[in-house]
Design a protein around this motif. Structure first.
Motif, PDB file in Angstrom:
ATOM      1  N   ARG A  25       0.862  -1.185   0.000  1.00  0.00           N
ATOM      2  CA  ARG A  25       0.000   0.000   0.000  1.00  0.00           C
ATOM      3  C   ARG A  25       0.896   1.233   0.000  1.00  0.00           C
ATOM      4  O   ARG A  25       1.791   1.341   0.861  1.00  0.00           O
ATOM      5  N   THR A  77      13.167  -1.062 -13.944  1.00  0.00           N
ATOM      6  CA  THR A  77      13.412  -2.057 -14.989  1.00  0.00           C
ATOM      7  C   THR A  77      14.167  -1.406 -16.147  1.00  0.00           C
ATOM      8  O   THR A  77      15.186  -1.932 -16.630  1.00  0.00           O
ATOM      9  N   ASP A 172      21.023  -4.191  -8.267  1.00  0.00           N
ATOM     10  CA  ASP A 172      19.592  -3.920  -8.266  1.00  0.00           C
ATOM     11  C   ASP A 172      19.240  -3.528  -6.834  1.00  0.00           C
ATOM     12  O   ASP A 172      19.139  -4.377  -5.943  1.00  0.00           O
ATOM     13  N   HIS A 175      14.962  -2.315  -3.616  1.00  0.00           N
ATOM     14  CA  HIS A 175      14.377  -2.344  -2.268  1.00  0.00           C
ATOM     15  C   HIS A 175      15.159  -1.511  -1.266  1.00  0.00           C
ATOM     16  O   HIS A 175      14.795  -1.507  -0.092  1.00  0.00           O
ATOM     17  N   TYR A 330       6.225 -13.479  -2.138  1.00  0.00           N
ATOM     18  CA  TYR A 330       7.407 -12.982  -2.852  1.00  0.00           C
ATOM     19  C   TYR A 330       8.585 -13.871  -2.511  1.00  0.00           C
ATOM     20  O   TYR A 330       8.845 -14.116  -1.327  1.00  0.00           O
TER      21      TYR A 330
HETATM   22  N1  T4K Z   1      14.029  -5.321  -8.880  1.00  0.00           N
HETATM   23  C1  T4K Z   1      13.372  -5.713  -7.774  1.00  0.00           C
HETATM   24  C2  T4K Z   1      14.112  -6.497  -6.731  1.00  0.00           C
HETATM   25  C3  T4K Z   1      12.012  -5.387  -7.592  1.00  0.00           C
HETATM   26  O1  T4K Z   1      11.349  -5.804  -6.492  1.00  0.00           O
HETATM   27  C4  T4K Z   1      11.363  -4.639  -8.590  1.00  0.00           C
HETATM   28  C5  T4K Z   1       9.961  -4.317  -8.459  1.00  0.00           C
HETATM   29  C6  T4K Z   1      12.096  -4.230  -9.725  1.00  0.00           C
HETATM   30  C7  T4K Z   1      13.424  -4.600  -9.831  1.00  0.00           C
HETATM   31  C8  T4K Z   1      11.496  -3.422 -10.815  1.00  0.00           C
HETATM   32  O2  T4K Z   1      11.150  -2.123 -10.343  1.00  0.00           O
HETATM   33  P1  T4K Z   1      10.107  -1.211 -11.194  1.00  0.00           P
HETATM   34  O3  T4K Z   1      10.453  -1.386 -12.680  1.00  0.00           O
HETATM   35  O4  T4K Z   1       8.706  -1.685 -10.873  1.00  0.00           O
HETATM   36  O5  T4K Z   1      10.396   0.202 -10.722  1.00  0.00           O
HETATM   37  C9  T4K Z   1       5.115  -5.130  -7.114  1.00  0.00           C
HETATM   38  C10 T4K Z   1       5.629  -3.921  -7.856  1.00  0.00           C
HETATM   39  O6  T4K Z   1       4.826  -3.647  -8.989  1.00  0.00           O
HETATM   40  C11 T4K Z   1       7.068  -4.034  -8.283  1.00  0.00           C
HETATM   41  O7  T4K Z   1       7.512  -2.734  -8.604  1.00  0.00           O
HETATM   42  C12 T4K Z   1       7.914  -4.562  -7.144  1.00  0.00           C
HETATM   43  N2  T4K Z   1       9.281  -4.777  -7.501  1.00  0.00           N
HETATM   44  C13 T4K Z   1       7.324  -5.862  -6.629  1.00  0.00           C
HETATM   45  C14 T4K Z   1       8.104  -6.409  -5.465  1.00  0.00           C
HETATM   46  O8  T4K Z   1       5.995  -5.630  -6.181  1.00  0.00           O
HETATM   47  P2  T4K Z   1       3.364  -7.021  -7.768  1.00  0.00           P
HETATM   48  O9  T4K Z   1       3.278  -7.845  -8.966  1.00  0.00           O
HETATM   49  O10 T4K Z   1       3.428  -7.666  -6.481  1.00  0.00           O
HETATM   50  O11 T4K Z   1       2.052  -6.207  -7.621  1.00  0.00           O
HETATM   51  P3  T4K Z   1       1.402  -4.808  -7.743  1.00  0.00           P
HETATM   52  O12 T4K Z   1       2.329  -3.772  -8.259  1.00  0.00           O
HETATM   53  O13 T4K Z   1       0.183  -4.988  -8.496  1.00  0.00           O
HETATM   54  O14 T4K Z   1       1.030  -4.371  -6.244  1.00  0.00           O
HETATM   55  C15 T4K Z   1       1.036  -5.180  -5.080  1.00  0.00           C
HETATM   56  C16 T4K Z   1      -0.040  -4.726  -4.123  1.00  0.00           C
HETATM   57  O15 T4K Z   1       0.163  -3.381  -3.743  1.00  0.00           O
HETATM   58  C17 T4K Z   1      -1.422  -4.765  -4.695  1.00  0.00           C
HETATM   59  O16 T4K Z   1      -2.020  -5.973  -4.398  1.00  0.00           O
HETATM   60  C18 T4K Z   1      -2.142  -3.622  -3.999  1.00  0.00           C
HETATM   61  C19 T4K Z   1      -1.075  -2.709  -3.575  1.00  0.00           C
HETATM   62  N3  T4K Z   1      -1.066  -1.469  -4.358  1.00  0.00           N
HETATM   63  C20 T4K Z   1      -0.387  -1.435  -5.552  1.00  0.00           C
HETATM   64  C21 T4K Z   1      -0.366  -0.287  -6.292  1.00  0.00           C
HETATM   65  C22 T4K Z   1       0.377  -0.243  -7.603  1.00  0.00           C
HETATM   66  C23 T4K Z   1      -1.762  -0.367  -3.898  1.00  0.00           C
HETATM   67  O17 T4K Z   1      -2.393  -0.436  -2.836  1.00  0.00           O
HETATM   68  N4  T4K Z   1      -1.715   0.788  -4.631  1.00  0.00           N
HETATM   69  C24 T4K Z   1      -1.041   0.894  -5.811  1.00  0.00           C
HETATM   70  O18 T4K Z   1      -1.006   1.969  -6.431  1.00  0.00           O
HETATM   71  O19 T4K Z   1       4.667  -6.096  -8.019  1.00  0.00           O
END
Ligand code: T4K
Length: 409
Positions: A25, A77, A172, A175, A330
Motif C-alpha cells: 500500500r 526495470t 539492483d 528495495h 514474494y
Molecule cells: N528489482 C526488484 C528487486 C524489484 O522488487 C522490482 C519491483 C524491480 C526490480 C522493478 O522495479 P520497477 O520497474 O517496478 O520500478 C510489485 C511492484 O509492482 C514491483 O515494482 C515490485 N518490484 C514488486 C516487489 O511488487 P506485484 O506484482 O506484487 O504487484 P502490484 O504492483 O500490483 O502491487 C502489489 C499490491 O500493492 C497490490 O495488491 C495492492 C497494492 N497497491 C499497488 C499499487 C500499484 C496499492 O495499494 N496501490 C497501488 O497503487 O509487483
C-alpha cells in the motif's frame, strides 16, 4: 482478535478485516506540498524532459545515497536496461533467481540471458560462494546483485569477484533506498546501483527509478540513453530510448523523500510489533533487520516458516487471504521456475527453492496500524499453535466442498 479456529473465515467465520490489507500500500507524503508542486508544473508548462523537479529529485537521491550522480528514469526495470546498455554488457548475466522477475527480464528483453545464482539462506541475498562456483563454468558479461528486502549484498565480495573476472558489477537496489550498510549509505557500490520508486516502494514517485553512480562518464551516457540519445535539439549522439521520468513523478518522489524518516519510523515500529508478537513462535522466523551498523527501511516484513508444521506456507496464506489479509509469496516460484526461464536447464539452487516454499510477506507501511499488525499476528499464532486441528478443519471443509459439488451434479 480471533480466539478459536472456528472463528477463522476459511472455516466459515467472518473475515477479521472489512477492508483488504495489502502488501505494498503506498505511503503518501504531504498532500498540500505535492498539490502545490503540481500547480507549479502546470503553471510552468514544463511537464517532462529534465525539468526543475526532476533535477531537484535527482539531487535529493544523490544526497541520500552519497553518490556523485543520480539519473532518474521511468522505472527501475528500464534503469537496469539502460545501465547494461551503457556498460556494453552482452552475452549472459549472473543474477539471483530469488528476486522479482523484472530483475531478470530487464536483461533478457535486451538479449542478455541469465545464469542463475543461489542465495544466502540467512538473508536471501546472492551467495558469493555460489557465484564463484557458477563463474568457473559459465562466462558472463556482468554480475547483478540484488539488495533483497533492503539487505545489502556482500558488495565487497561481489566487487572482488567482478574484478577477478573483468566484468562490471550492477546492483539492483530496488528495495534499498534509505538503507545503510556498515555505516555507509547504499548507492555507491559496483559500477551503478538502480533504485525503484514504484508506488509499492516505501518512497515512491508513482512509477520511477534512479540509477546512482560515482562515474561521471557513465552518468552522462545514461542521461543520453534515457532521452533517445539526444545531446541537444536534433542532435542524436547515442542509440537511446525513451526512459524519461515526468515532472509529476519527480514532484511525487521529492515529496515522498521529504517524509521518508516518518515512513521508516512507522515501518520499524510495525516490524517491532510483529517481532514482539511472533518472535517466540516455534517454526517461524522473521528475516531480520537487526545488524547494529546497518539501517534498514523496514519496507518488507518477511516471515519464513519452518518445515514440520501440519500447515504449510500456502495454507497459511490461504487462511490469511480469507481474512482479507493479502499476504504475498514474494518471490515464488523463483525466476528460474517462471516463464520465460522455466524450460531452460538451470544450476541447482537449493536455498532459492527452499525460500520460495517458505516465505510470506506481511502487510506494513503507513496504511497499516499497530492494532492491525497485532491482529494479523494473532491469526498467524492461532493457526500455527493449533496446526494439527487446523489441518483437520481444512481437510473437513475441503471434503464437504467436494461432496457438495458432487451432489449438485
Ligand atoms: N528489482 C526488484 C528487486 C524489484 O522488487 C522490482 C519491483 C524491480 C526490480 C522493478 O522495479 P520497477 O520497474 O517496478 O520500478 C510489485 C511492484 O509492482 C514491483 O515494482 C515490485 N518490484 C514488486 C516487489 O511488487 P506485484 O506484482 O506484487 O504487484 P502490484 O504492483 O500490483 O502491487 C502489489 C499490491 O500493492 C497490490 O495488491 C495492492 C497494492 N497497491 C499497488 C499499487 C500499484 C496499492 O495499494 N496501490 C497501488 O497503487 O509487483
Amino acid at each position: 482478535m480471533k480466539r478459536s479456529l472456528d472463528e477463522l473465515a476459511v472455516l466459515g467465520g467472518t473475515p477479521a478485516f472489512g477492508e483488504p490489507l495489502h502488501v505494498g500500500r503506498p505511503n503518501l507524503g504531504d498532500r498540500d506540498l505535492l498539490l502545490n508542486r503540481i500547480g507549479d508544473i502546470l503553471d510552468s508548462r514544463w511537464l517532462t524532459n529534465s525539468g526543475r523537479f526532476l533535477r531537484e529529485f535527482e539531487d535529493r537521491v544523490a544526497s541520500v545515497t552519497g553518490a556523485r550522480r543520480a539519473v532518474a528514469v521511468a522505472n527501475a526495470t528500464l534503469g537496469l536496461q539502460l545501465t547494461a546498455k551503457a556498460l556494453g554488457v552482452t552475452g549472459r548475466v549472473a543474477v539471483p533467481s530469488f528476486t522479482f522477475i523484472g530483475s531478470v527480464t530487464a536483461f533478457s528483453w535486451i538479449g542478455i540471458e541469465p545464469v542463475f545464482i543461489d542465495i544466502e539462506a540467512s538473508n536471501h541475498v546472492i551467495s558469493p560462494t555460489d557465484l564463484s562456483a557458477a563463474l568457473e563454468q559459465h562466462e558472463v558479461g556482468a554480475i547483478v546483485g540484488v539488495h533483497l528486502w533492503g539487505h545489502e549484498c556482500d558488495t565487497d565480495a561481489l566487487e572482488r569477484i567482478a574484478a577477478d573476472h573483468g566484468v562490471p558489477l550492477i546492483l539492483d537496489a530496488a528495495h534499498a533506498f534509505g538503507t545503510t550498510h556498515r555505516g555507509r549509505p547504499t548507492g555507491t557500490s559496483g559500477r551503478a546501483e538502480v533504485f525503484s520508486f514504484h508506488a509499492t516502494k516505501f518512497v515512491n514517485s508513482f512509477e520511477g527509478g534512479v540509477i546512482t553512480t560515482d562515474d561521471d562518464a557513465l552518468a552522462d551516457e545514461l542521461e543520453l540513453l534515457r532521452n533517445f540519445g539526444f545531446a541537444g535539439y536534433d542532435l542524436v549522439e547515442s542509440g537511446g530510448i525513451n526512459a524519461k521520468m515526468s515532472e509529476v513523478s519527480a514532484a511525487m518522489g521529492l515529496t515522498s523523500i521529504e517524509a521518508m524518516d516518518r515512513f521508516i519510523a512507522h515501518n520499524r515500529h510495525i516490524y517491532e510489533v510483529y517481532r514482539g508478537a511472533l518472535g517466540d513462535l516455534p517454526g517461524v522466523r522473521l528475516v531480520g533487520h537487526d545488524a547494529v551498523d546497518d539501517q534498514c527501511n523496514f519496507q518488507y516484513i518477511v516471515l519464513e516458516l519452518a518445515d514440520g508444521s501440519a500447515i504449510d506456507r500456502d495454507e497459511l496464506a490461504r487462511v490469511l487471504w480469507a481474512e482479507n489479509v493479502f499476504v504475498r509469496k514474494y518471490f515464488a516460484p523463483g525466476c528460474h521456475r517462471a516463464a520465460p526461464f522455466a524450460d531452460l536447464d538451470h544450476r541447482a539452487l537449493p536455498h532459492t527453492d527452499d525460500a520460495t516454499r517458505r516465505v510470506l510477506c506481511l502487510p506494513t507501511g503507513t496504511a497499516l496500524s499497530e492494532q492491525e499488525a497485532l491482529a494479523i499476528s494473532s491469526i498467524i499464532r492461532l493457526c500455527l499453535e493449533n496446526a494439527n486441528a487446523l489441518r483437520g478443519g481444512l481437510d473437513r471443509a475441503a471434503a464437504s466442498r467436494s461432496s457438495g459439488s458432487l451432489d449438485r451434479r
